[in-house]
Design a protein around this motif. Structure first.
Motif, PDB file in Angstrom:
ATOM      1  N   MET A   1       0.966  -1.217   0.086  1.00 52.25           N
ATOM      2  CA  MET A   1       0.163  -0.025  -0.002  1.00 52.25           C
ATOM      3  C   MET A   1       0.696   1.254  -0.047  1.00 52.25           C
ATOM      4  O   MET A   1       0.219   2.236  -0.608  1.00 52.25           O
ATOM      5  CB  MET A   1      -0.882  -0.062   1.215  1.00 52.25           C
ATOM      6  N   LEU A   2       2.081   1.219   0.572  1.00 55.16           N
ATOM      7  CA  LEU A   2       2.901   2.297   0.577  1.00 55.16           C
ATOM      8  C   LEU A   2       3.369   2.576  -0.830  1.00 55.16           C
ATOM      9  O   LEU A   2       3.440   3.790  -1.359  1.00 55.16           O
ATOM     10  CB  LEU A   2       4.221   2.158   1.539  1.00 55.16           C
ATOM     11  N   THR A   3       3.858   1.762  -1.538  1.00 57.50           N
ATOM     12  CA  THR A   3       4.252   1.752  -2.995  1.00 57.50           C
ATOM     13  C   THR A   3       3.029   2.493  -3.823  1.00 57.50           C
ATOM     14  O   THR A   3       3.106   2.797  -4.929  1.00 57.50           O
ATOM     15  CB  THR A   3       4.612   0.375  -3.621  1.00 57.50           C
ATOM     16  N   ASP A   4       1.716   2.176  -3.442  1.00 57.96           N
ATOM     17  CA  ASP A   4       0.544   2.767  -4.134  1.00 57.96           C
ATOM     18  C   ASP A   4       0.773   4.375  -4.308  1.00 57.96           C
ATOM     19  O   ASP A   4       0.193   4.927  -5.150  1.00 57.96           O
ATOM     20  CB  ASP A   4      -0.663   2.439  -3.414  1.00 57.96           C
ATOM     21  N   VAL A   5       1.122   4.884  -3.349  1.00 56.16           N
ATOM     22  CA  VAL A   5       1.553   6.362  -3.373  1.00 56.16           C
ATOM     23  C   VAL A   5       2.193   6.970  -4.538  1.00 56.16           C
ATOM     24  O   VAL A   5       1.572   7.721  -5.385  1.00 56.16           O
ATOM     25  CB  VAL A   5       1.813   6.865  -1.859  1.00 56.16           C
ATOM     26  N   PRO A   6       3.503   6.353  -4.505  1.00 58.31           N
ATOM     27  CA  PRO A   6       4.255   6.902  -6.010  1.00 58.31           C
ATOM     28  C   PRO A   6       3.832   6.477  -7.103  1.00 58.31           C
ATOM     29  O   PRO A   6       3.753   7.237  -8.027  1.00 58.31           O
ATOM     30  CB  PRO A   6       5.647   6.337  -5.575  1.00 58.31           C
ATOM     31  N   GLN A   7       3.206   4.993  -6.926  1.00 60.94           N
ATOM     32  CA  GLN A   7       2.645   4.524  -8.346  1.00 60.94           C
ATOM     33  C   GLN A   7       1.347   5.533  -8.930  1.00 60.94           C
ATOM     34  O   GLN A   7       1.041   5.745  -9.917  1.00 60.94           O
ATOM     35  CB  GLN A   7       2.176   3.155  -8.243  1.00 60.94           C
ATOM     36  N   GLY A   8       0.522   5.800  -7.720  1.00 55.83           N
ATOM     37  CA  GLY A   8      -0.620   6.588  -8.141  1.00 55.83           C
ATOM     38  C   GLY A   8      -0.244   8.079  -8.692  1.00 55.83           C
ATOM     39  O   GLY A   8      -0.971   8.547  -9.388  1.00 55.83           O
ATOM     40  N   ILE A   9       0.590   8.582  -7.919  1.00 54.22           N
ATOM     41  CA  ILE A   9       1.190   9.979  -8.318  1.00 54.22           C
ATOM     42  C   ILE A   9       1.756  10.047  -9.682  1.00 54.22           C
ATOM     43  O   ILE A   9       1.347  10.778 -10.481  1.00 54.22           O
ATOM     44  CB  ILE A   9       2.108  10.680  -7.463  1.00 54.22           C
ATOM     45  N   SER A  10       2.294   8.955  -9.862  1.00 55.35           N
ATOM     46  CA  SER A  10       3.092   8.936 -11.371  1.00 55.35           C
ATOM     47  C   SER A  10       2.056   8.612 -12.358  1.00 55.35           C
ATOM     48  O   SER A  10       2.136   9.508 -13.540  1.00 55.35           O
ATOM     49  CB  SER A  10       4.002   7.622 -11.288  1.00 55.35           C
ATOM     50  N   ALA A  11       1.183   7.724 -12.125  1.00 52.15           N
ATOM     51  CA  ALA A  11       0.029   7.382 -13.034  1.00 52.15           C
ATOM     52  C   ALA A  11      -0.719   8.582 -13.516  1.00 52.15           C
ATOM     53  O   ALA A  11      -1.039   8.868 -14.457  1.00 52.15           O
ATOM     54  CB  ALA A  11      -0.875   6.375 -12.539  1.00 52.15           C
ATOM     55  N   ILE A  12      -1.335   9.472 -12.333  1.00 59.49           N
ATOM     56  CA  ILE A  12      -2.175  10.538 -12.430  1.00 59.49           C
ATOM     57  C   ILE A  12      -1.142  11.798 -13.285  1.00 59.49           C
ATOM     58  O   ILE A  12      -1.935  12.371 -14.120  1.00 59.49           O
ATOM     59  CB  ILE A  12      -2.720  11.171 -11.230  1.00 59.49           C
ATOM     60  N   THR A  13       0.117  11.782 -12.924  1.00 58.99           N
ATOM     61  CA  THR A  13       0.829  12.891 -13.568  1.00 58.99           C
ATOM     62  C   THR A  13       0.985  12.549 -15.008  1.00 58.99           C
ATOM     63  O   THR A  13       0.640  13.545 -15.885  1.00 58.99           O
ATOM     64  CB  THR A  13       2.195  12.983 -12.792  1.00 58.99           C
ATOM     65  N   ILE A  14       1.156  11.398 -15.491  1.00 55.13           N
ATOM     66  CA  ILE A  14       1.269  10.989 -16.811  1.00 55.13           C
ATOM     67  C   ILE A  14      -0.200  11.136 -17.665  1.00 55.13           C
ATOM     68  O   ILE A  14      -0.171  11.753 -18.613  1.00 55.13           O
ATOM     69  CB  ILE A  14       1.972   9.701 -16.967  1.00 55.13           C
ATOM     70  N   LEU A  15      -1.030  10.877 -16.923  1.00 49.36           N
ATOM     71  CA  LEU A  15      -2.372  10.957 -17.639  1.00 49.36           C
ATOM     72  C   LEU A  15      -2.803  12.517 -17.800  1.00 49.36           C
ATOM     73  O   LEU A  15      -3.232  12.790 -18.926  1.00 49.36           O
ATOM     74  CB  LEU A  15      -3.425  10.547 -16.630  1.00 49.36           C
ATOM     75  N   LEU A  16      -2.349  13.274 -16.878  1.00 53.40           N
ATOM     76  CA  LEU A  16      -2.559  14.658 -17.158  1.00 53.40           C
ATOM     77  C   LEU A  16      -1.573  15.324 -18.444  1.00 53.40           C
ATOM     78  O   LEU A  16      -2.024  16.249 -19.189  1.00 53.40           O
ATOM     79  CB  LEU A  16      -2.081  15.427 -15.766  1.00 53.40           C
ATOM     80  N   ILE A  17      -0.422  14.755 -18.240  1.00 53.59           N
ATOM     81  CA  ILE A  17       0.544  15.002 -19.603  1.00 53.59           C
ATOM     82  C   ILE A  17      -0.067  14.636 -20.754  1.00 53.59           C
ATOM     83  O   ILE A  17      -0.248  15.476 -21.767  1.00 53.59           O
ATOM     84  CB  ILE A  17       1.830  14.728 -19.366  1.00 53.59           C
ATOM     85  N   VAL A  18      -0.611  13.263 -20.976  1.00 48.14           N
ATOM     86  CA  VAL A  18      -1.314  12.780 -22.017  1.00 48.14           C
ATOM     87  C   VAL A  18      -2.653  13.604 -22.346  1.00 48.14           C
ATOM     88  O   VAL A  18      -2.623  13.769 -23.542  1.00 48.14           O
ATOM     89  CB  VAL A  18      -1.501  11.451 -21.999  1.00 48.14           C
ATOM     90  N   ALA A  19      -3.121  13.894 -21.398  1.00 48.31           N
ATOM     91  CA  ALA A  19      -4.689  14.675 -21.743  1.00 48.31           C
ATOM     92  C   ALA A  19      -4.228  16.246 -22.244  1.00 48.31           C
ATOM     93  O   ALA A  19      -4.655  16.720 -23.068  1.00 48.31           O
ATOM     94  CB  ALA A  19      -5.259  15.132 -20.539  1.00 48.31           C
ATOM     95  N   GLY A  20      -3.224  16.787 -21.934  1.00 51.21           N
ATOM     96  CA  GLY A  20      -2.550  18.125 -22.192  1.00 51.21           C
ATOM     97  C   GLY A  20      -2.247  17.976 -23.778  1.00 51.21           C
ATOM     98  O   GLY A  20      -2.352  18.844 -24.478  1.00 51.21           O
ATOM     99  N   TYR A  21      -1.488  16.970 -24.152  1.00 46.12           N
ATOM    100  CA  TYR A  21      -1.114  16.550 -25.369  1.00 46.12           C
ATOM    101  C   TYR A  21      -2.172  16.394 -26.390  1.00 46.12           C
ATOM    102  O   TYR A  21      -2.308  16.924 -27.549  1.00 46.12           O
ATOM    103  CB  TYR A  21      -0.134  15.204 -25.478  1.00 46.12           C
ATOM    104  N   ILE A  22      -3.330  15.781 -25.640  1.00 44.00           N
ATOM    105  CA  ILE A  22      -4.486  15.665 -26.863  1.00 44.00           C
ATOM    106  C   ILE A  22      -5.027  16.997 -26.984  1.00 44.00           C
ATOM    107  O   ILE A  22      -5.590  17.287 -28.017  1.00 44.00           O
ATOM    108  CB  ILE A  22      -5.495  14.553 -26.259  1.00 44.00           C
ATOM    109  N   ILE A  23      -5.206  17.889 -25.921  1.00 39.17           N
ATOM    110  CA  ILE A  23      -6.040  18.949 -26.048  1.00 39.17           C
ATOM    111  C   ILE A  23      -5.151  19.930 -26.745  1.00 39.17           C
ATOM    112  O   ILE A  23      -5.784  20.666 -27.785  1.00 39.17           O
ATOM    113  CB  ILE A  23      -6.085  19.822 -24.648  1.00 39.17           C
ATOM    114  N   ALA A  24      -3.813  19.811 -26.892  1.00 42.69           N
ATOM    115  CA  ALA A  24      -2.990  20.843 -27.881  1.00 42.69           C
ATOM    116  C   ALA A  24      -2.981  20.384 -29.317  1.00 42.69           C
ATOM    117  O   ALA A  24      -2.828  21.123 -30.074  1.00 42.69           O
ATOM    118  CB  ALA A  24      -1.613  20.697 -27.281  1.00 42.69           C
TER     119      ALA A  24
END
Length: 509
Positions: A184-207
């Motif tokens: 469960m502790l590793t879920d924190v960096p894994q979750g942060i990483s996944a959300i960050t990348i998803l936001l970057i990809v969403a920005g790429y699509i919008i642009a």
């Protein structure tokens, strides 16, 4: 394409190994702060705050399956189906949090859902529930390995084996060493990483998404009968399936307090719903824009959107999406592994050292990887478990209702499950013209809404019939009716004894 494949192999394997190293470091450093007992290894009881619970619910739920399943379901059920599929992935988390809180108030030292069933109902019901949970979690684990394999085989054109083996081996090692707490502790960096990348990809699509969109939507995206049916089928089926996912209950036991549990569940559920919808909406945009789908069934439509109508997407964006998918996969896989370990240790292997469970989980991974190499359809895998969950969930949860505590026995509950199975089978037989064809249709082919409505209703009807039959039998043979509350107390005493034996076994290992 070969260079892209090589880069993604290198990045994916490196990241998986990196998370494995982080997990082992956490096991050595933070693990010393807590008791080295079987109970803590399986439950991380009362140790984690709301922020960890929120990221853990998110990361453990958002496996690699999401990037393929939501666009594929969009093709089948249209935009209405997508919306309710996404909602149905978040709602069960909140329900589990509230039900789990109530279970903990009645059974403070609970080890697992199977443990609760043993205390409330008895051994026979526990056997059924634990075996079904192992089956259900194995399906989830197979679906995860299949999904990450599909990424490298269907999207990148390589072999599914290297990354599947790496994920299986690395997660098996660190979950065996650190247990639920480290997972469960590793879920924190894994979750942060996944959300960050998803936001970057969403920005790429919008642009970059600038097609000439047709004025009307393609027929496949419009509301249809299956989409409207999903208003019932998805919340019912996924809520019932979540009941038999031990990983969700483990997050209940691990919460520092009730407030941490509720906050974590609501935040995690919201993040899950939004992320799931975005993956499916990516497929929606690709189809609306008229991009050619690399998979006619739609499972890779999100990647077709990233390519923006070209033969492939830019290397950097493909590497990021691959990285996001693998990170989500690692978190979901270690969740299933710790959940399987929990069920095995709390029931089938009680009294034995925990290392025995660790070895069994490794062996189970070998079998499941072999199954996943055959690339089964992910939605079909979930369908089997979802139908059986709808048949079984309410008889389990009704055990929490105090007003029927002295009337509902394990035999009445089991009869409810039996009755619901045959109700669904009869429905399939009527619609398909034969028993074999009906069972195949209901369990392997279609998310048909009547199945998911009939199953829970029939299970309640069956329980009522079972209660009535047991009352008649007991009164006919002058046996006590209603049942004495001491039945529940007796099973609790027996389970506490099993827990003590298990801890002694762990200490001696």
């Amino acid at each position: 394409m070969a260079d892209l494949l090589t880069i993604n192999y290198a990045v994916a394997i490196s990241v998986v190994v990196l998370f494995g190293i982080i997990a082992l470091i956490l096991s050595v450093t933070l693990g010393k702060r807590h008791p080295d007992t079987l109970d803590f290894f399986l439950t991380a009881r009362g140790s984690l705050p709301a922020i960890v619970i929120a990221f853990s619910f998110y990361a453990s739920s958002m496996g690699a399956w999401a990037i393929f399943s939501f666009p594929a379901y969009l093709i089948t059920a249209g935009i209405i189906g997508l919306i309710f599929y996404a909602l149905a992935c978040g709602i069960p988390i909140v329900i589990i949090a509230h039900v789990g809180s109530y279970i903990q108030s009645k059974y403070p030292n609970i080890l697992s859902l199977g443990d609760f069933v043993h205390r409330r109902y008895g051994k026979f019901m526990q056997v059924y529930v634990c075996l079904f949970m192992l089956f259900q979690m194995s399906i989830g684990l197979a679906a995860e390995f299949t999904s990450v394999g599909n990424l490298f085989e269907l999207v990148l054109g390589g072999s599914r084996l290297p990354v599947m083996i790496t994920v299986a081996v690395v997660t098996s090692i660190y979950t065996a060493v650190g247990g639920l707490y480290v997972s469960m502790l590793t879920d924190v960096p894994q979750g942060i990483s996944a959300i960050t990348i998803l936001l970057i990809v969403a920005g790429y699509i919008i642009a970059n998404f600038r097609p000439s969109l047709p004025a009307t939507l393609p027929d496949v995206l419009l509301p249809n009968a299956l989409g409207y049916a999903s208003i019932a089928t998805m919340p019912i089926s996924l809520t019932c399936a979540t009941v038999f996912g031990e990983g969700f209950w483990q997050r209940v036991w691990a919460s520092a307090d009730d407030k941490a549990l509720k906050i974590g569940a609501y935040v995690g559920a919201l993040a899950i719903t939004i992320s799931c919808f975005l993956f499916g909406f990516g497929g929606f945009l690709a189809i609306w824009a008229g991009y050619k789908l690399s998979d006619p069934l739609g499972s890779t439509a999100f990647f077709d959107l990233l390519a923006l109508g070209q033969s492939s997407a830019p290397v950097w964006i493909m590497v990021l999406v691959c990285l996001c998918t693998v990170i989500m996969n690692v978190s979901a896989v270690d969740t299933q592994q710790t959940a399987i370990t929990n069920t095995l240790s709390a029931f089938l292997l009680s009294g034995l050292p925990v290392w025995v469970s660790r070895i069994v989980v490794v062996l189970i991974n070998v079998v499941i990887v072999i199954v996943a190499l055959q690339a089964p359809n992910v939605l079909s895998l979930f369908l089997i478990g979802n139908v059986l969950s709808c048949i079984s969930a309410l008889p389990i949860l009704f055990g929490l209702w105090s007003r029927i505590d002295t009337y509902l026995s394990q035999w009445s509950a089991l009869f409810g499950i039996f009755f619901a199975f045959w109700a669904v089978a009869i429905y399939g037989t009527i619609t398909q013209g034969g028993l074999g064809e009906g069972l195949y249709f209901v369990f392997f082919v279609s998310y048909d809404w009547p199945t998911f409505v009939i199953a829970p209703i029939a299970s309640v009807v069956g329980m009522v019939i079972g209660i009535g039959a047991e009352m008649v039998i007991r009164k006919s043979f002058k046996m006590q009716w209603p049942l004495p509350p001491s039945v529940t107390q007796f099973t609790a005493v027996r389970t506490d004894k099993l827990e003590a034996e298990a801890e002694i076994g762990s200490a001696s290992a």
